[in-house]
Design a protein around this motif. Structure first.
Motif, PDB file in Angstrom:
ATOM      1  N   ASN A  79       0.826  -1.211   0.000  1.00 26.25           N
ATOM      2  CA  ASN A  79       0.000   0.000   0.000  1.00 26.25           C
ATOM      3  C   ASN A  79       0.858   1.258   0.000  1.00 26.25           C
ATOM      4  OD1 ASN A  79      -2.453  -1.289  -0.103  1.00 26.25           O
ATOM      5  ND2 ASN A  79      -2.809  -1.177   2.093  1.00 26.25           N
ATOM      6  N   GLN A  80       1.925   1.247   0.784  1.00 27.75           N
ATOM      7  CA  GLN A  80       2.813   2.413   0.840  1.00 27.75           C
ATOM      8  C   GLN A  80       3.426   2.699  -0.513  1.00 27.75           C
ATOM      9  OE1 GLN A  80       5.607   1.586   3.987  1.00 27.75           O
ATOM     10  NE2 GLN A  80       4.389   2.699   5.493  1.00 27.75           N
ATOM     11  N   GLU A  81       3.849   1.660  -1.217  1.00 33.33           N
ATOM     12  CA  GLU A  81       4.450   1.866  -2.535  1.00 33.33           C
ATOM     13  C   GLU A  81       3.432   2.455  -3.511  1.00 33.33           C
ATOM     14  OE1 GLU A  81       7.081  -0.369  -5.937  1.00 33.33           O
ATOM     15  OE2 GLU A  81       5.736  -1.595  -4.714  1.00 33.33           O
ATOM     16  N   ALA A  82       2.227   1.912  -3.523  1.00 33.78           N
ATOM     17  CA  ALA A  82       1.184   2.417  -4.417  1.00 33.78           C
ATOM     18  C   ALA A  82       0.880   3.889  -4.127  1.00 33.78           C
ATOM     19  CB  ALA A  82      -0.080   1.574  -4.286  1.00 33.78           C
ATOM     20  N   LEU A  83       0.772   4.235  -2.865  1.00 29.85           N
ATOM     21  CA  LEU A  83       0.500   5.624  -2.493  1.00 29.85           C
ATOM     22  C   LEU A  83       1.669   6.540  -2.847  1.00 29.85           C
ATOM     23  CD1 LEU A  83      -1.330   5.159   0.913  1.00 29.85           C
ATOM     24  CD2 LEU A  83      -2.313   5.925  -1.259  1.00 29.85           C
ATOM     25  N   ARG A  84       2.891   6.048  -2.676  1.00 36.74           N
ATOM     26  CA  ARG A  84       4.061   6.844  -3.020  1.00 36.74           C
ATOM     27  C   ARG A  84       4.084   7.145  -4.520  1.00 36.74           C
ATOM     28  NH1 ARG A  84       8.741   5.497  -5.109  1.00 36.74           N
ATOM     29  NH2 ARG A  84       8.492   3.263  -4.782  1.00 36.74           N
ATOM     30  N   LEU A  85       3.723   6.164  -5.332  1.00 38.45           N
ATOM     31  CA  LEU A  85       3.787   6.329  -6.785  1.00 38.45           C
ATOM     32  C   LEU A  85       2.601   7.084  -7.366  1.00 38.45           C
ATOM     33  CD1 LEU A  85       5.042   2.764  -7.773  1.00 38.45           C
ATOM     34  CD2 LEU A  85       6.350   4.908  -7.867  1.00 38.45           C
ATOM     35  N   PHE A  86       1.394   6.844  -6.812  1.00 35.48           N
ATOM     36  CA  PHE A  86       0.194   7.354  -7.464  1.00 35.48           C
ATOM     37  C   PHE A  86      -0.686   8.234  -6.582  1.00 35.48           C
ATOM     38  CE2 PHE A  86       1.488   3.412  -9.530  1.00 35.48           C
ATOM     39  CZ  PHE A  86       1.757   3.909 -10.792  1.00 35.48           C
ATOM     40  N   ALA A  87      -0.385   8.304  -5.316  1.00 33.45           N
ATOM     41  CA  ALA A  87      -1.013   9.197  -4.327  1.00 33.45           C
ATOM     42  C   ALA A  87      -2.460   9.579  -4.653  1.00 33.45           C
ATOM     43  CB  ALA A  87      -0.149  10.426  -4.125  1.00 33.45           C
ATOM     44  N   ASP A  88      -2.658  10.832  -5.027  1.00 32.55           N
ATOM     45  CA  ASP A  88      -4.006  11.357  -5.241  1.00 32.55           C
ATOM     46  C   ASP A  88      -4.555  11.060  -6.634  1.00 32.55           C
ATOM     47  OD1 ASP A  88      -2.231  13.011  -6.548  1.00 32.55           O
ATOM     48  OD2 ASP A  88      -3.296  14.850  -6.043  1.00 32.55           O
ATOM     49  N   LYS A  89      -3.878  10.227  -7.404  1.00 31.46           N
ATOM     50  CA  LYS A  89      -4.318   9.891  -8.766  1.00 31.46           C
ATOM     51  C   LYS A  89      -5.082   8.570  -8.812  1.00 31.46           C
ATOM     52  CE  LYS A  89      -2.160  13.361 -10.711  1.00 31.46           C
ATOM     53  NZ  LYS A  89      -2.857  14.506 -11.218  1.00 31.46           N
ATOM     54  N   MET A  90      -5.272   7.943  -7.654  1.00 30.26           N
ATOM     55  CA  MET A  90      -6.010   6.683  -7.619  1.00 30.26           C
ATOM     56  C   MET A  90      -6.894   6.601  -6.376  1.00 30.26           C
ATOM     57  SD  MET A  90      -3.346   3.711  -6.580  1.00 30.26           S
ATOM     58  CE  MET A  90      -2.986   3.466  -4.859  1.00 30.26           C
ATOM     59  N   LEU A  91      -7.948   5.847  -6.517  1.00 31.20           N
ATOM     60  CA  LEU A  91      -8.869   5.581  -5.417  1.00 31.20           C
ATOM     61  C   LEU A  91      -9.172   4.092  -5.450  1.00 31.20           C
ATOM     62  CD1 LEU A  91     -10.782   6.612  -3.187  1.00 31.20           C
ATOM     63  CD2 LEU A  91     -12.504   6.920  -4.970  1.00 31.20           C
ATOM     64  N   SER A  92      -8.930   3.396  -4.338  1.00 32.54           N
ATOM     65  CA  SER A  92      -9.108   1.940  -4.299  1.00 32.54           C
ATOM     66  C   SER A  92      -9.954   1.518  -3.115  1.00 32.54           C
ATOM     67  CB  SER A  92      -7.745   1.241  -4.181  1.00 32.54           C
ATOM     68  OG  SER A  92      -6.942   1.485  -5.285  1.00 32.54           O
ATOM     69  N   PHE A  93     -10.629   0.392  -3.292  1.00 36.22           N
ATOM     70  CA  PHE A  93     -11.286  -0.277  -2.164  1.00 36.22           C
ATOM     71  C   PHE A  93     -11.201  -1.772  -2.390  1.00 36.22           C
ATOM     72  CE2 PHE A  93     -14.740   0.287  -5.185  1.00 36.22           C
ATOM     73  CZ  PHE A  93     -15.434  -0.904  -5.122  1.00 36.22           C
ATOM     74  N   ARG A  94     -11.241  -2.505  -1.288  1.00 36.20           N
ATOM     75  CA  ARG A  94     -11.112  -3.947  -1.384  1.00 36.20           C
ATOM     76  C   ARG A  94     -12.397  -4.648  -0.980  1.00 36.20           C
ATOM     77  NH1 ARG A  94      -6.983  -4.784   3.698  1.00 36.20           N
ATOM     78  NH2 ARG A  94      -8.565  -4.910   5.303  1.00 36.20           N
ATOM     79  N   THR A  95     -12.558  -5.848  -1.550  1.00 38.15           N
ATOM     80  CA  THR A  95     -13.704  -6.695  -1.257  1.00 38.15           C
ATOM     81  C   THR A  95     -13.192  -8.113  -1.113  1.00 38.15           C
ATOM     82  OG1 THR A  95     -15.032  -5.294  -2.741  1.00 38.15           O
ATOM     83  CG2 THR A  95     -16.011  -7.357  -2.027  1.00 38.15           C
ATOM     84  N   GLU A  96     -13.685  -8.817  -0.128  1.00 37.67           N
ATOM     85  CA  GLU A  96     -13.361 -10.232   0.038  1.00 37.67           C
ATOM     86  C   GLU A  96     -14.555 -11.045  -0.446  1.00 37.67           C
ATOM     87  OE1 GLU A  96     -12.372 -10.873   4.135  1.00 37.67           O
ATOM     88  OE2 GLU A  96     -10.822  -9.315   4.097  1.00 37.67           O
ATOM     89  N   LEU A  97     -14.268 -12.014  -1.322  1.00 38.98           N
ATOM     90  CA  LEU A  97     -15.321 -12.833  -1.915  1.00 38.98           C
ATOM     91  C   LEU A  97     -15.039 -14.304  -1.622  1.00 38.98           C
ATOM     92  CD1 LEU A  97     -15.145 -11.093  -5.394  1.00 38.98           C
ATOM     93  CD2 LEU A  97     -16.795 -10.599  -3.593  1.00 38.98           C
ATOM     94  N   GLU A  98     -16.075 -15.047  -1.302  1.00 40.62           N
ATOM     95  CA  GLU A  98     -15.920 -16.475  -1.103  1.00 40.62           C
ATOM     96  C   GLU A  98     -16.463 -17.212  -2.324  1.00 40.62           C
ATOM     97  OE1 GLU A  98     -17.135 -20.047   2.012  1.00 40.62           O
ATOM     98  OE2 GLU A  98     -18.091 -18.090   2.192  1.00 40.62           O
ATOM     99  N   PHE A  99     -15.640 -18.053  -2.925  1.00 38.07           N
ATOM    100  CA  PHE A  99     -16.056 -18.824  -4.089  1.00 38.07           C
ATOM    101  C   PHE A  99     -17.074 -19.877  -3.672  1.00 38.07           C
ATOM    102  CE2 PHE A  99     -15.671 -22.467  -6.883  1.00 38.07           C
ATOM    103  CZ  PHE A  99     -15.919 -21.885  -8.102  1.00 38.07           C
ATOM    104  N   ILE A 100     -18.167 -19.956  -4.411  1.00 38.21           N
ATOM    105  CA  ILE A 100     -19.210 -20.952  -4.134  1.00 38.21           C
ATOM    106  C   ILE A 100     -19.207 -22.071  -5.170  1.00 38.21           C
ATOM    107  CG2 ILE A 100     -21.700 -21.347  -3.793  1.00 38.21           C
ATOM    108  CD1 ILE A 100     -20.339 -19.607  -1.596  1.00 38.21           C
ATOM    109  N   SER A 101     -19.341 -21.715  -6.466  1.00 40.38           N
ATOM    110  CA  SER A 101     -19.347 -22.758  -7.488  1.00 40.38           C
ATOM    111  C   SER A 101     -19.195 -22.180  -8.888  1.00 40.38           C
ATOM    112  CB  SER A 101     -20.650 -23.584  -7.426  1.00 40.38           C
ATOM    113  OG  SER A 101     -21.761 -22.764  -7.724  1.00 40.38           O
ATOM    114  N   ASP A 102     -18.729 -23.030  -9.791  1.00 40.34           N
ATOM    115  CA  ASP A 102     -18.703 -22.727 -11.226  1.00 40.34           C
ATOM    116  C   ASP A 102     -19.888 -23.419 -11.865  1.00 40.34           C
ATOM    117  OD1 ASP A 102     -16.386 -21.163 -11.628  1.00 40.34           O
ATOM    118  OD2 ASP A 102     -15.100 -22.943 -11.551  1.00 40.34           O
ATOM    119  N   HIS A 103     -20.384 -22.841 -12.967  1.00 45.82           N
ATOM    120  CA  HIS A 103     -21.505 -23.486 -13.701  1.00 45.82           C
ATOM    121  C   HIS A 103     -21.263 -23.410 -15.182  1.00 45.82           C
ATOM    122  CE1 HIS A 103     -24.010 -23.928 -10.139  1.00 45.82           C
ATOM    123  NE2 HIS A 103     -23.437 -22.803  -9.749  1.00 45.82           N
TER     124      HIS A 103
END
Length: 103
Positions: A79-103
């Protein structure tokens, strides 16, 4: 299986630099931690009101416990590296997903 998803909106002025960094450096370094079995980067096909270009990066891991270890041991430095390189030029958020199945 758990999918660790990071959605990032990147400003057009640094888009090419960011995408190259993601593909050539950042994603390979995260995979090198050994905590993820694969990664995928996809472009979100929605025009954002705020501008920029949006991507989703999806890392696959075996368990919530492994993901928690990543948060503790590795994520702060990445995270520190990303902020150092791109600071106010990016906005990120994370999501955790649990895999259920393929169809």
């Amino acid at each position: 299986m758990i999918i660790y998803n990071i959605t990032t909106n990147i400003h057009e002025s640094v888009h090419d630099q960011w995408l190259n960094w993601m593909q050539q450096k950042h994603i390979p370094e995260i995979l090198a931690t050994g905590k993820f079995s694969s990664a995928r980067i996809v472009k979100v096909l929605v025009d954002e009101e705020m501008g920029g270009i949006t991507y989703s990066v999806q890392y696959v891991t075996d368990s919530k416990e492994t993901l928690e270890r990543y948060y503790l041991e590795d994520e702060p430095a990445f995270n520190q590296e990303a902020l150092r390189l791109f600071a106010d030029k990016m906005l990120s958020f994370r999501t955790e997903l649990e895999f259920i199945s393929d169809h």
